[in-house]
Design an enzyme around this catalytic site. Structure first.
Site, PDB file in Angstrom:
ATOM      1  N   GLY A 195      61.874  31.793 -10.495  1.00  0.00           N
ATOM      2  CA  GLY A 195      62.234  31.152  -9.270  1.00  0.00           C
ATOM      3  C   GLY A 195      61.935  32.058  -7.932  1.00  0.00           C
ATOM      4  O   GLY A 195      62.096  33.244  -8.001  1.00  0.00           O
ATOM      5  N   ARG A 219      57.808  29.489 -13.902  1.00  0.00           N
ATOM      6  CA  ARG A 219      58.704  30.023 -14.999  1.00  0.00           C
ATOM      7  C   ARG A 219      57.975  30.121 -16.250  1.00  0.00           C
ATOM      8  O   ARG A 219      57.554  28.842 -17.038  1.00  0.00           O
ATOM      9  CB  ARG A 219      59.911  29.482 -15.050  1.00  0.00           C
ATOM     10  CG  ARG A 219      61.031  29.278 -13.752  1.00  0.00           C
ATOM     11  CD  ARG A 219      62.036  28.858 -13.947  1.00  0.00           C
ATOM     12  NE  ARG A 219      63.127  28.909 -12.909  1.00  0.00           N
ATOM     13  CZ  ARG A 219      63.895  30.008 -12.373  1.00  0.00           C
ATOM     14  NH1 ARG A 219      63.668  30.994 -13.145  1.00  0.00           N
ATOM     15  NH2 ARG A 219      64.592  29.648 -11.468  1.00  0.00           N
ATOM     16  N   GLY A 228      62.414  38.612 -11.414  1.00  0.00           N
ATOM     17  CA  GLY A 228      63.947  38.704 -11.806  1.00  0.00           C
ATOM     18  C   GLY A 228      63.934  38.695 -13.386  1.00  0.00           C
ATOM     19  O   GLY A 228      63.211  39.630 -13.986  1.00  0.00           O
ATOM     20  N   ASN A 229      65.313  38.491 -13.943  1.00  0.00           N
ATOM     21  CA  ASN A 229      65.515  39.053 -15.320  1.00  0.00           C
ATOM     22  C   ASN A 229      64.540  38.369 -16.285  1.00  0.00           C
ATOM     23  O   ASN A 229      63.961  39.238 -17.035  1.00  0.00           O
ATOM     24  CB  ASN A 229      66.753  38.307 -15.855  1.00  0.00           C
ATOM     25  CG  ASN A 229      67.873  39.190 -15.430  1.00  0.00           C
ATOM     26  OD1 ASN A 229      67.908  40.393 -15.725  1.00  0.00           O
ATOM     27  ND2 ASN A 229      69.023  38.590 -14.593  1.00  0.00           N
ATOM     28  N   THR A 258      61.322  37.544 -16.046  1.00  0.00           N
ATOM     29  CA  THR A 258      59.997  38.184 -15.465  1.00  0.00           C
ATOM     30  C   THR A 258      60.037  39.794 -16.097  1.00  0.00           C
ATOM     31  O   THR A 258      58.783  40.318 -16.630  1.00  0.00           O
ATOM     32  CB  THR A 258      59.990  38.230 -14.105  1.00  0.00           C
ATOM     33  OG1 THR A 258      59.871  36.987 -13.728  1.00  0.00           O
ATOM     34  CG2 THR A 258      58.686  39.005 -13.538  1.00  0.00           C
ATOM     35  N   THR A 310      65.649  38.182  -6.753  1.00  0.00           N
ATOM     36  CA  THR A 310      66.368  37.204  -7.040  1.00  0.00           C
ATOM     37  C   THR A 310      67.700  36.870  -6.138  1.00  0.00           C
ATOM     38  O   THR A 310      68.134  37.790  -5.775  1.00  0.00           O
ATOM     39  CB  THR A 310      66.765  37.134  -8.513  1.00  0.00           C
ATOM     40  OG1 THR A 310      68.075  36.076  -8.667  1.00  0.00           O
ATOM     41  CG2 THR A 310      67.653  38.588  -8.911  1.00  0.00           C
ATOM     42  N   ASP A 341      70.300  35.684  -6.848  1.00  0.00           N
ATOM     43  CA  ASP A 341      71.316  36.003  -7.820  1.00  0.00           C
ATOM     44  C   ASP A 341      71.657  37.308  -7.846  1.00  0.00           C
ATOM     45  O   ASP A 341      73.130  37.644  -8.380  1.00  0.00           O
ATOM     46  CB  ASP A 341      71.245  35.576  -9.423  1.00  0.00           C
ATOM     47  CG  ASP A 341      70.777  34.183  -9.468  1.00  0.00           C
ATOM     48  OD1 ASP A 341      71.154  33.216  -8.448  1.00  0.00           O
ATOM     49  OD2 ASP A 341      70.292  33.659 -10.462  1.00  0.00           O
ATOM     50  N   ARG A 398      90.645  18.224   4.904  1.00  0.00           N
ATOM     51  CA  ARG A 398      90.106  17.638   3.536  1.00  0.00           C
ATOM     52  C   ARG A 398      89.944  19.137   2.813  1.00  0.00           C
ATOM     53  O   ARG A 398      89.870  20.255   3.317  1.00  0.00           O
ATOM     54  CB  ARG A 398      88.758  17.281   3.553  1.00  0.00           C
ATOM     55  CG  ARG A 398      88.840  15.820   3.659  1.00  0.00           C
ATOM     56  CD  ARG A 398      87.370  15.268   4.210  1.00  0.00           C
ATOM     57  NE  ARG A 398      87.298  13.777   4.248  1.00  0.00           N
ATOM     58  CZ  ARG A 398      86.228  13.257   5.061  1.00  0.00           C
ATOM     59  NH1 ARG A 398      85.352  13.939   5.415  1.00  0.00           N
ATOM     60  NH2 ARG A 398      86.431  11.923   4.796  1.00  0.00           N
ATOM     61  N   GLN A 438      69.312  27.160  -0.348  1.00  0.00           N
ATOM     62  CA  GLN A 438      69.559  28.790  -0.199  1.00  0.00           C
ATOM     63  C   GLN A 438      68.406  29.678  -0.639  1.00  0.00           C
ATOM     64  O   GLN A 438      68.607  30.807  -0.147  1.00  0.00           O
ATOM     65  CB  GLN A 438      70.917  29.137  -1.441  1.00  0.00           C
ATOM     66  CG  GLN A 438      71.927  28.367  -0.927  1.00  0.00           C
ATOM     67  CD  GLN A 438      72.980  28.226  -2.285  1.00  0.00           C
ATOM     68  OE1 GLN A 438      73.737  29.002  -2.361  1.00  0.00           O
ATOM     69  NE2 GLN A 438      72.703  27.167  -2.950  1.00  0.00           N
TER      70      GLN A 438
HETATM   71  O1  F6P Z   1      67.296  32.546 -10.543  1.00  0.00           O
HETATM   72  C1  F6P Z   1      67.593  31.940  -9.261  1.00  0.00           C
HETATM   73  C2  F6P Z   1      68.246  30.651  -9.287  1.00  0.00           C
HETATM   74  O2  F6P Z   1      68.128  29.971  -7.947  1.00  0.00           O
HETATM   75  C3  F6P Z   1      69.573  30.386  -9.862  1.00  0.00           C
HETATM   76  O3  F6P Z   1      70.438  30.765  -8.818  1.00  0.00           O
HETATM   77  C4  F6P Z   1      69.531  28.892 -10.002  1.00  0.00           C
HETATM   78  O4  F6P Z   1      70.617  28.750 -11.152  1.00  0.00           O
HETATM   79  C5  F6P Z   1      68.063  28.926 -10.608  1.00  0.00           C
HETATM   80  O5  F6P Z   1      67.347  29.792 -10.202  1.00  0.00           O
HETATM   81  C6  F6P Z   1      67.651  27.464 -10.348  1.00  0.00           C
HETATM   82  O6  F6P Z   1      66.305  27.334 -10.912  1.00  0.00           O
HETATM   83  P1  F6P Z   1      65.113  26.322 -10.609  1.00  0.00           P
HETATM   84  O7  F6P Z   1      64.287  26.625  -9.362  1.00  0.00           O
HETATM   85  O8  F6P Z   1      64.261  26.346 -11.828  1.00  0.00           O
HETATM   86  O9  F6P Z   1      66.006  24.826 -10.649  1.00  0.00           O
END
Ligand code: F6P
Length: 358
Positions: free
Chosen positions: A10, A74, A111-112, A114, A134, A136, A171, A283
């Protein structure tokens, strides 16, 4: 010297800033004695031999650019060593590409997942240096991955903006933050933006406990509440399930995500109006924040330095505010989760925030 570079998994903010850091430091050190090759779309390009020679101007003006100029994809680790009979595996294809191209080393940003493949390449004789990316922040061996701080700024901005509308309408808002396996982004964002409840995968929640937190606020005249929920949040009931049971339960779930299920539960339990906001891939997009640009540049320069020294099989990592090499074999396959009793969780609880569990 021939250096192949790729970005995998990602995307996140700062990938270009990190590529630039590596390239600038290599060109500065080796001048015309180095050629950098851009490998397209992560391991896909390495598998299929899709790469091209780059020049210093390719790395100009990309410090603040979002995404990755190399593209990404990926490629699951588990598919790397399997193949039909007589077919080459993806690993074999990648090794052939490295040989054919004459790469002296690979620079891999990921990231992981990879890192598992990067370690596999390293174990198969390829000189590899990696950089931890990442949003995350769940990569073992580094205090912080790049992309994380930029994503946090965006998610915090979302919650900041939600505050005024939540207040006006009295709310309850659920803001779903990215992070399937680890809650770092939700925890940091929730505290930084003044959320009232923070729910992360590492601390299973109970809808009743979340409702109690909302009702407690109501009793002191606070008519709105904001709940930051990690997309990978799980309930206490789900935490007791086996992996198989959990998968089946989630497959049968009719809600688009966990936040919508929680919204229904809370509506029932509190009688309040609930809204869900999901910033999603927003994000991960756009320019890296200044802190990430700095981190990426430091990591990039450190990666180039490892190449200069001929020290391979390592990830450059942030530890105690220093950039240090960490062996890939120590990083690969390890998830850095939020310890449920860590200082930040204690900080949240000390502020009177609910973690959704009690
Ligand atoms: O690993 C980063 C991330 O953005 C995670 O936070 C999220 O769950 C995932 O990738 C989303 O993956 P994709 O971009 O394949 O929808």
């Amino acid at each position: 010297m021939k250096v192949g570079m790729l970005t995998s998994g990602g995307d996140c903010q700062g990938l270009n800033a990190a590529l630039r850091g590596v390239a600038k430091a290599l060109y500065n050190e080796f001048g015309s004695n180095v050629t950098i090759y851009g490998i397209r779309d992560g391991y896909r390009g390495l598998i299929e031999g899709d790469y091209h020679a780059m020049s210093p101007k390719d790395f100009s003006d990309i410090l603040t650019l979002g995404g990755t100029i190399l593209g990404t994809s990926r490629q699951p680790f588990k598919s790397m060593q399997t193949a039909e009979e007589k077919e080459e595996t993806k690993l074999e294809k990648m090794l052939s590409t490295c040989k054919r191209a004459g790469f002296d080393c690979l620079v891999i940003l990921g990231g992981n997942g990879t890192h598992k493949t990067a370690n596999l390449l390293s174990q198969n004789g390829i000189n590899v240096v990696t950089l931890p990316k990442t949003i995350d922040n769940d990569l073992w061996g580094t205090q912080m991955t790049f992309g994380f701080q930029s994503a946090m700024n965006i998610a915090a901005q979302v919650i900041d903006n939600i505050h005024s509308t939540a207040f006006s309408h009295s709310r309850v808002f659920i803001v779903e933050v990215m992070g399937h396996k680890a809650g770092w982004l939700t925890l940091h964002t929730g505290i930084a933006s003044g959320a009232d409840v923070i729910i992360i995968p590492e601390i299973p929640y109970s809808a009743k406990a979340v409702a109690a937190a909302i009702n407690k606020r109501l009793r002191v005249g606070k008519r709105f509440s904001i709940i930051a929920v990690a997309e990978g949040a799980i309930s206490k009931e789900e935490a007791k399930m086996s992996k198989k049971e959990f998968k089946a339960a989630r497959a049968a779930m009719t809600y688009p995500s966990i936040s919508y299920r929680l919204a229904d539960e809370l509506k029932e339990l509190t009688g309040q109006e609930i809204r869900v906001t999901i910033p999603g891939h927003f994000q991960r997009g756009g320019a890296p924040c200044a802190a990430d640009r700095l981190l990426c540049t430091r990591l990039g320069v450190a990666a180039a330095e490892l190449i200069r020294k001929g020290k391979f099989g390592c990830m450059v990592a942030l530890q105690d505010d220093k950039i240090v090499p960490v062996p890939l074999k120590d990083v690969a396959g390890k998830l850095k989760s939020v310890p449920p009793d860590c200082e930040l969780v204690q900080t949240a609880r000390a502020l009177g925030l609910s973690m959704g569990d009690v």
